[in-house]
Write a protein that holds these residues in place. Sequence first.
Motif, mmCIF file in Angstrom:
data_model
loop_
_atom_site.group_PDB
_atom_site.id
_atom_site.type_symbol
_atom_site.label_atom_id
_atom_site.label_comp_id
_atom_site.label_asym_id
_atom_site.label_seq_id
_atom_site.Cartn_x
_atom_site.Cartn_y
_atom_site.Cartn_z
ATOM 1 N N ASP A 82 11.282 1.546 -26.071
ATOM 2 C CA ASP A 82 9.853 1.790 -26.276
ATOM 3 C C ASP A 82 9.563 3.265 -26.511
ATOM 4 O O ASP A 82 8.423 3.639 -26.774
ATOM 5 C CB ASP A 82 9.059 1.283 -25.061
ATOM 6 C CG ASP A 82 9.105 -0.234 -24.960
ATOM 7 O OD1 ASP A 82 9.178 -0.907 -26.007
ATOM 8 O OD2 ASP A 82 9.064 -0.752 -23.826
ATOM 9 N N SER A 83 10.572 4.082 -26.417
ATOM 10 C CA SER A 83 10.412 5.517 -26.630
ATOM 11 C C SER A 83 9.996 5.801 -28.066
ATOM 12 O O SER A 83 10.409 5.096 -28.999
ATOM 13 C CB SER A 83 11.727 6.243 -26.323
ATOM 14 O OG SER A 83 11.666 7.590 -26.733
ATOM 15 N N GLU A 84 9.215 6.844 -28.245
ATOM 16 C CA GLU A 84 8.849 7.263 -29.601
ATOM 17 C C GLU A 84 9.990 8.034 -30.264
ATOM 18 O O GLU A 84 10.018 8.172 -31.481
ATOM 19 C CB GLU A 84 7.576 8.108 -29.566
ATOM 20 C CG GLU A 84 6.346 7.285 -29.217
ATOM 21 C CD GLU A 84 5.061 8.061 -29.380
ATOM 22 O OE1 GLU A 84 5.026 9.033 -30.154
ATOM 23 O OE2 GLU A 84 4.086 7.676 -28.712
ATOM 24 N N ASN A 85 10.920 8.544 -29.454
ATOM 25 C CA ASN A 85 12.065 9.275 -29.994
ATOM 26 C C ASN A 85 13.117 8.268 -30.451
ATOM 27 O O ASN A 85 13.815 7.664 -29.643
ATOM 28 C CB ASN A 85 12.648 10.214 -28.947
ATOM 29 C CG ASN A 85 13.838 10.990 -29.476
ATOM 30 O OD1 ASN A 85 14.222 10.868 -30.636
ATOM 31 N ND2 ASN A 85 14.449 11.785 -28.617
ATOM 32 N N LYS A 86 13.250 8.100 -31.742
ATOM 33 C CA LYS A 86 14.199 7.146 -32.316
ATOM 34 C C LYS A 86 15.364 7.848 -32.999
ATOM 35 O O LYS A 86 16.111 7.240 -33.755
ATOM 36 C CB LYS A 86 13.478 6.241 -33.329
ATOM 37 C CG LYS A 86 12.376 5.389 -32.734
ATOM 38 C CD LYS A 86 12.938 4.391 -31.749
ATOM 39 C CE LYS A 86 11.815 3.517 -31.199
ATOM 40 N NZ LYS A 86 12.320 2.511 -30.275
ATOM 41 N N PHE A 87 15.533 9.133 -32.722
ATOM 42 C CA PHE A 87 16.576 9.922 -33.377
ATOM 43 C C PHE A 87 17.937 9.658 -32.749
ATOM 44 O O PHE A 87 18.089 9.675 -31.533
ATOM 45 C CB PHE A 87 16.249 11.416 -33.297
ATOM 46 C CG PHE A 87 15.105 11.816 -34.187
ATOM 47 C CD1 PHE A 87 15.331 12.181 -35.508
ATOM 48 C CD2 PHE A 87 13.802 11.793 -33.707
ATOM 49 C CE1 PHE A 87 14.282 12.523 -36.333
ATOM 50 C CE2 PHE A 87 12.745 12.137 -34.526
ATOM 51 C CZ PHE A 87 12.977 12.504 -35.839
ATOM 52 N N PHE A 88 18.935 9.439 -33.602
ATOM 53 C CA PHE A 88 20.318 9.273 -33.166
ATOM 54 C C PHE A 88 20.971 10.644 -33.083
ATOM 55 O O PHE A 88 20.764 11.482 -33.952
ATOM 56 C CB PHE A 88 21.130 8.458 -34.171
ATOM 57 C CG PHE A 88 20.658 7.062 -34.437
ATOM 58 C CD1 PHE A 88 19.792 6.397 -33.598
ATOM 59 C CD2 PHE A 88 21.132 6.388 -35.556
ATOM 60 C CE1 PHE A 88 19.385 5.106 -33.862
ATOM 61 C CE2 PHE A 88 20.737 5.094 -35.833
ATOM 62 C CZ PHE A 88 19.859 4.446 -34.983
ATOM 63 N N GLU A 89 21.803 10.824 -32.074
ATOM 64 C CA GLU A 89 22.653 12.012 -32.024
ATOM 65 C C GLU A 89 23.716 11.885 -33.113
ATOM 66 O O GLU A 89 24.205 10.786 -33.391
ATOM 67 C CB GLU A 89 23.344 12.120 -30.663
ATOM 68 C CG GLU A 89 22.420 12.456 -29.522
ATOM 69 C CD GLU A 89 21.861 13.863 -29.622
ATOM 70 O OE1 GLU A 89 22.615 14.782 -30.028
ATOM 71 O OE2 GLU A 89 20.667 14.032 -29.330
ATOM 72 N N PRO A 90 24.116 12.981 -33.717
ATOM 73 C CA PRO A 90 25.211 12.897 -34.697
ATOM 74 C C PRO A 90 26.481 12.375 -34.029
ATOM 75 O O PRO A 90 26.753 12.675 -32.869
ATOM 76 C CB PRO A 90 25.397 14.347 -35.154
ATOM 77 C CG PRO A 90 24.104 15.014 -34.850
ATOM 78 C CD PRO A 90 23.563 14.331 -33.613
#
Length: 174
Positions: free
Chosen positions: A67-75
């Motif tokens: 549910d987090s707004e942060n959907k960024f994957f770590e490299p």
Amino acid sequence: MNFELDKSIEILRNTPLVLKTMLDGLSEEWIKNNEGENTWSPYDILGHLIVGEQTDWIVRVKIILSDSENKFFEPFDRFAQFNQDQTKPISDLIIEFKSLREKSLKELTSLHITQKDFDRIGIHPEFGKVTLKQLISTWAVHDLGHIAQISRVMAKQYTEEVGPWYNYLGILKK
């Protein structure tokens, strides 16, 4: 064939058994040789698959479903396996990979993913927006690609030895 979670899980579940069958009990020459400079051996490839189980696939699935707004994957560090202990026997790596994969699949099925979830988005550091369906499809194809790579690397160990049959062995020409 259209994407189905169960069909992807079939591949993901069988990969450890395929690798055990292909690699367990083979001599160091089969396990540690590669195709030349800047290429990977079957040992390296298995190490790469282990790192992926530890840091990539399920981590990214959970990011997409969160549910987090942060959907960024770590490299993902595609070469992290070279920072691991390079003296472990291949049989230990196979056992480790099997255990990690079983844990990953147990987590995946416990998430009770719905048809609507497949269109949910994560942000890949290189590609931008990707869907859960694309991620899981890639996971299965990634396994198949590395199984094929292991076969090719091993086959190429006998490139010279096959003599005139070389022209009939397409795996040696790739």
